[in-house]
Design a protein around this motif. Structure first.
Motif, PDB file in Angstrom:
ATOM      1  N   MET A  67       0.828  -1.195   0.000  1.00 54.44           N
ATOM      2  CA  MET A  67       0.000   0.000   0.000  1.00 54.44           C
ATOM      3  C   MET A  67       0.868   1.252   0.000  1.00 54.44           C
ATOM      4  O   MET A  67       2.078   1.203   0.243  1.00 54.44           O
ATOM      5  N   THR A  68       0.247   2.399  -0.268  1.00 57.86           N
ATOM      6  CA  THR A  68       0.945   3.678  -0.394  1.00 57.86           C
ATOM      7  C   THR A  68       0.434   4.646   0.658  1.00 57.86           C
ATOM      8  O   THR A  68      -0.784   4.782   0.845  1.00 57.86           O
ATOM      9  N   VAL A  69       1.347   5.317   1.350  1.00 63.60           N
ATOM     10  CA  VAL A  69       0.966   6.360   2.310  1.00 63.60           C
ATOM     11  C   VAL A  69       0.557   7.603   1.527  1.00 63.60           C
ATOM     12  O   VAL A  69       1.327   8.132   0.727  1.00 63.60           O
ATOM     13  N   SER A  70      -0.669   8.075   1.766  1.00 61.68           N
ATOM     14  CA  SER A  70      -1.164   9.259   1.053  1.00 61.68           C
ATOM     15  C   SER A  70      -1.461  10.422   1.996  1.00 61.68           C
ATOM     16  O   SER A  70      -1.993  11.447   1.571  1.00 61.68           O
ATOM     17  N   GLY A  71      -1.110  10.279   3.259  1.00 58.90           N
ATOM     18  CA  GLY A  71      -1.294  11.347   4.225  1.00 58.90           C
ATOM     19  C   GLY A  71      -0.819  10.899   5.590  1.00 58.90           C
ATOM     20  O   GLY A  71      -0.766   9.694   5.872  1.00 58.90           O
ATOM     21  N   GLU A  72      -0.443  11.850   6.418  1.00 57.89           N
ATOM     22  CA  GLU A  72       0.026  11.538   7.766  1.00 57.89           C
ATOM     23  C   GLU A  72      -0.501  12.568   8.750  1.00 57.89           C
ATOM     24  O   GLU A  72      -0.765  13.716   8.388  1.00 57.89           O
ATOM     25  N   ALA A  73      -0.661  12.132   9.990  1.00 64.60           N
ATOM     26  CA  ALA A  73      -1.049  12.995  11.105  1.00 64.60           C
ATOM     27  C   ALA A  73      -0.365  12.434  12.339  1.00 64.60           C
ATOM     28  O   ALA A  73       0.118  11.293  12.314  1.00 64.60           O
ATOM     29  N   PRO A  74      -0.269  13.186  13.425  1.00 68.43           N
ATOM     30  CA  PRO A  74       0.359  12.645  14.629  1.00 68.43           C
ATOM     31  C   PRO A  74      -0.293  11.329  15.053  1.00 68.43           C
ATOM     32  O   PRO A  74      -1.496  11.266  15.291  1.00 68.43           O
ATOM     33  N   GLY A  75       0.503  10.268  15.096  1.00 65.92           N
ATOM     34  CA  GLY A  75      -0.009   8.974  15.507  1.00 65.92           C
ATOM     35  C   GLY A  75      -0.900   8.294  14.496  1.00 65.92           C
ATOM     36  O   GLY A  75      -1.597   7.331  14.842  1.00 65.92           O
ATOM     37  N   ALA A  76      -0.882   8.730  13.250  1.00 68.34           N
ATOM     38  CA  ALA A  76      -1.765   8.133  12.243  1.00 68.34           C
ATOM     39  C   ALA A  76      -1.138   8.209  10.861  1.00 68.34           C
ATOM     40  O   ALA A  76      -0.353   9.122  10.561  1.00 68.34           O
ATOM     41  N   ALA A  77      -1.492   7.248  10.014  1.00 70.27           N
ATOM     42  CA  ALA A  77      -1.094   7.260   8.607  1.00 70.27           C
ATOM     43  C   ALA A  77      -2.304   6.860   7.774  1.00 70.27           C
ATOM     44  O   ALA A  77      -3.106   6.009   8.181  1.00 70.27           O
ATOM     45  N   TYR A  78      -2.445   7.491   6.614  1.00 67.90           N
ATOM     46  CA  TYR A  78      -3.539   7.213   5.691  1.00 67.90           C
ATOM     47  C   TYR A  78      -2.961   6.433   4.511  1.00 67.90           C
ATOM     48  O   TYR A  78      -2.003   6.875   3.876  1.00 67.90           O
ATOM     49  N   LEU A  79      -3.560   5.273   4.223  1.00 67.25           N
ATOM     50  CA  LEU A  79      -3.001   4.362   3.234  1.00 67.25           C
ATOM     51  C   LEU A  79      -4.021   4.032   2.163  1.00 67.25           C
ATOM     52  O   LEU A  79      -5.224   4.001   2.408  1.00 67.25           O
ATOM     53  N   ARG A  80      -3.496   3.699   0.980  1.00 71.81           N
ATOM     54  CA  ARG A  80      -4.360   3.392  -0.150  1.00 71.81           C
ATOM     55  C   ARG A  80      -3.833   2.188  -0.913  1.00 71.81           C
ATOM     56  O   ARG A  80      -2.619   1.936  -0.967  1.00 71.81           O
ATOM     57  N   ALA A  81      -4.760   1.424  -1.483  1.00 71.22           N
ATOM     58  CA  ALA A  81      -4.414   0.415  -2.473  1.00 71.22           C
ATOM     59  C   ALA A  81      -4.311   1.109  -3.823  1.00 71.22           C
ATOM     60  O   ALA A  81      -4.855   2.208  -4.011  1.00 71.22           O
ATOM     61  N   PHE A  82      -3.625   0.494  -4.780  1.00 70.93           N
ATOM     62  CA  PHE A  82      -3.260   1.241  -5.987  1.00 70.93           C
ATOM     63  C   PHE A  82      -4.437   1.633  -6.866  1.00 70.93           C
ATOM     64  O   PHE A  82      -4.316   2.549  -7.681  1.00 70.93           O
TER      65      PHE A  82
ATOM     66  N   ASN B  76      -7.217   5.496 -16.776  1.00 68.34           N
ATOM     67  CA  ASN B  76      -8.381   4.977 -16.062  1.00 68.34           C
ATOM     68  C   ASN B  76      -7.993   4.116 -14.863  1.00 68.34           C
ATOM     69  O   ASN B  76      -8.827   3.415 -14.299  1.00 68.34           O
ATOM     70  N   GLN B  77      -6.724   4.161 -14.467  1.00 69.43           N
ATOM     71  CA  GLN B  77      -6.253   3.516 -13.244  1.00 69.43           C
ATOM     72  C   GLN B  77      -5.837   4.609 -12.275  1.00 69.43           C
ATOM     73  O   GLN B  77      -5.250   5.611 -12.683  1.00 69.43           O
ATOM     74  N   ALA B  78      -6.139   4.420 -10.990  1.00 67.80           N
ATOM     75  CA  ALA B  78      -5.941   5.507 -10.024  1.00 67.80           C
ATOM     76  C   ALA B  78      -4.475   5.809  -9.746  1.00 67.80           C
ATOM     77  O   ALA B  78      -4.113   6.949  -9.457  1.00 67.80           O
ATOM     78  N   GLN B  79      -3.619   4.812  -9.842  1.00 71.74           N
ATOM     79  CA  GLN B  79      -2.224   4.974  -9.439  1.00 71.74           C
ATOM     80  C   GLN B  79      -1.386   3.924 -10.145  1.00 71.74           C
ATOM     81  O   GLN B  79      -1.882   2.856 -10.514  1.00 71.74           O
ATOM     82  N   ARG B  80      -0.113   4.198 -10.317  1.00 68.93           N
ATOM     83  CA  ARG B  80       0.792   3.218 -10.916  1.00 68.93           C
ATOM     84  C   ARG B  80       0.848   1.954 -10.055  1.00 68.93           C
ATOM     85  O   ARG B  80       0.826   2.013  -8.825  1.00 68.93           O
TER      86      ARG B  80
ATOM     87  N   ASN C  20       0.761  -6.141  -3.428  1.00 68.99           N
ATOM     88  CA  ASN C  20       0.140  -5.262  -4.423  1.00 68.99           C
ATOM     89  C   ASN C  20      -1.390  -5.332  -4.393  1.00 68.99           C
ATOM     90  O   ASN C  20      -2.035  -5.622  -5.410  1.00 68.99           O
ATOM     91  N   VAL C  21      -1.987  -5.056  -3.221  1.00 69.69           N
ATOM     92  CA  VAL C  21      -3.455  -5.096  -3.137  1.00 69.69           C
ATOM     93  C   VAL C  21      -4.058  -4.023  -4.035  1.00 69.69           C
ATOM     94  O   VAL C  21      -3.511  -2.940  -4.193  1.00 69.69           O
ATOM     95  N   ARG C  22      -5.210  -4.373  -4.650  1.00 67.17           N
ATOM     96  CA  ARG C  22      -5.816  -3.484  -5.644  1.00 67.17           C
ATOM     97  C   ARG C  22      -6.800  -2.486  -5.056  1.00 67.17           C
ATOM     98  O   ARG C  22      -6.787  -1.312  -5.391  1.00 67.17           O
ATOM     99  N   ARG C  23      -7.702  -2.948  -4.172  1.00 65.21           N
ATOM    100  CA  ARG C  23      -8.718  -2.052  -3.610  1.00 65.21           C
ATOM    101  C   ARG C  23      -9.280  -2.667  -2.339  1.00 65.21           C
ATOM    102  O   ARG C  23      -9.200  -3.884  -2.122  1.00 65.21           O
TER     103      ARG C  23
END
Length: 316
Positions: free
Chosen positions: A29-44, A133-137, A144-147
């Motif tokens: 997965m990819t980190v797409s944001g961070e905050a104190p004590g937290a990370a926001y992650l996305r599938a590709f 038409n794909q959200a991310q490389r 490599n989870v998709r969604r």
């Protein structure tokens, strides 16, 4: 059908750094944001900015999960219905990547958020895909989870929660487990043409608000078999699988992330429910006693392990 799809969940972990490495390096997965004590992650191929918020905590489990509605008007309708039914908590300004949010609780105490305004993911140059038409490389890293595909909560009263999802949130029930006593022991509900977005199964200890697993999709059975090798090399404990479920026919593999939460991989080519007048499939106690469709027998921990851990003094 006011809800469009399952949007994200907030997963709690007492081992934040180890859990983050697991989701980035092993799950891909990819980190797409961070905050104190937290990370926001996305599938590709998640179109929104993230589908998983990982939060440092003194325990494990899920703080909330969230659905995106089909329109601002749909959000208002659901908020009104939830409030009238006594399940509403109130409005918040939302979190990173999404706007105004309505918070409610299901009958078992799980926190659920509804939102409409959202941030579509805009990948930086190194992550832009060749196909628009794909959200991310494609990350080419780990599994490599998709969604995000679905999640499974534990509940003391399955029937009450099924009626909540049907009457207050407008989801359709596609499959159920009903014991010989008439007690409902499992439900699978959908707000899309996927066969399910959320499942609830009976909590074995009478403790409300606990969590069973979250699921990310891969494209094929072969990728799940390869994921088993990747988990083996990474030293990740495989709880059970790869097997095939009888309920919903999903090909699956279960592991535990370092914080103790169960994570499933499932094939994205699972069944679709296209019939507008679909009648729920009911599985009996005897049918479920047979276990999975094929593969090994269901492991005992699948029916006993959930997060957060049971309160001290609760019988295992």
């Amino acid at each position: 059908m006011d809800l469009a799809h399952l949007g994200h969940l907030e997963l709690l972990t007492p081992r934040f750094d180890d859990s983050l490495r697991f989701f980035v390096d092993v799950m891909g997965m990819t980190v797409s944001g961070e905050a104190p004590g937290a990370a926001y992650l996305r599938a590709f191929d998640d179109y929104e900015r993230y589908s998983l918020k990982l939060t440092a905590s003194d325990t494990s489990g899920v703080r909330h999960f969230a659905f995106r509605t089909r329109s601002p008007q749909a959000l208002e309708r659901r908020a009104a219905a939830l409030t009238a039914a006594g399940h509403g908590v109130g409005w918040t300004e939302g979190d990173l990547g999404h706007g105004r949010t309505f918070l409610c609780h299901d009958p078992d105490g799980h926190a659920i958020e509804l939102y409409h305004e959202t941030e579509w993911y805009d990948p930086p140059a190194p992550l832009k895909p060749a196909l628009k038409n794909q959200a991310q490389r494609f990350p080419a890293r780990g599994v490599n989870v998709r969604r995000l595909d679905h999640l499974n909560c534990l509940a003391v009263d399955i029937r009450a929660n099924r009626l909540f999802f049907e009457n207050c949130l407008g989801l359709r029930t596609t499959e159920q487990i009903i014991l010989d006593s008439g007690v409902e022991a499992g439900m699978w509900v959908t707000c899309t043409n996927k066969s399910y977005d959320v499942a609830y199964t009976r909590e074995a200890h009478g403790v409300g608000g606990r969590f069973h697993h979250l699921t990310y999709a891969l494209d094929s059975r072969e990728e799940i078999l390869r994921a088993a090798d990747i988990f083996l090399e990474a030293g990740v404990h495989i709880e059970t699988g790869p097997h095939k479920h009888a309920v919903q026919q999903t090909f699956f593999l279960y592991v535990y992330e370092p914080g103790g939460n169960r994570v499933e991989l499932a094939n994205a080519g699972a069944r679709l429910v296209l019939a507008p007048d679909w009648k729920p499939i009911v599985w009996t106690e005897a049918e479920r006693r047979r276990g999975q469709a094929w593969g090994l027998q269901t492991i005992a921990s699948f029916h006993t392990h959930g997060t957060p851990p049971l309160p001290e003094g609760t019988l295992p």
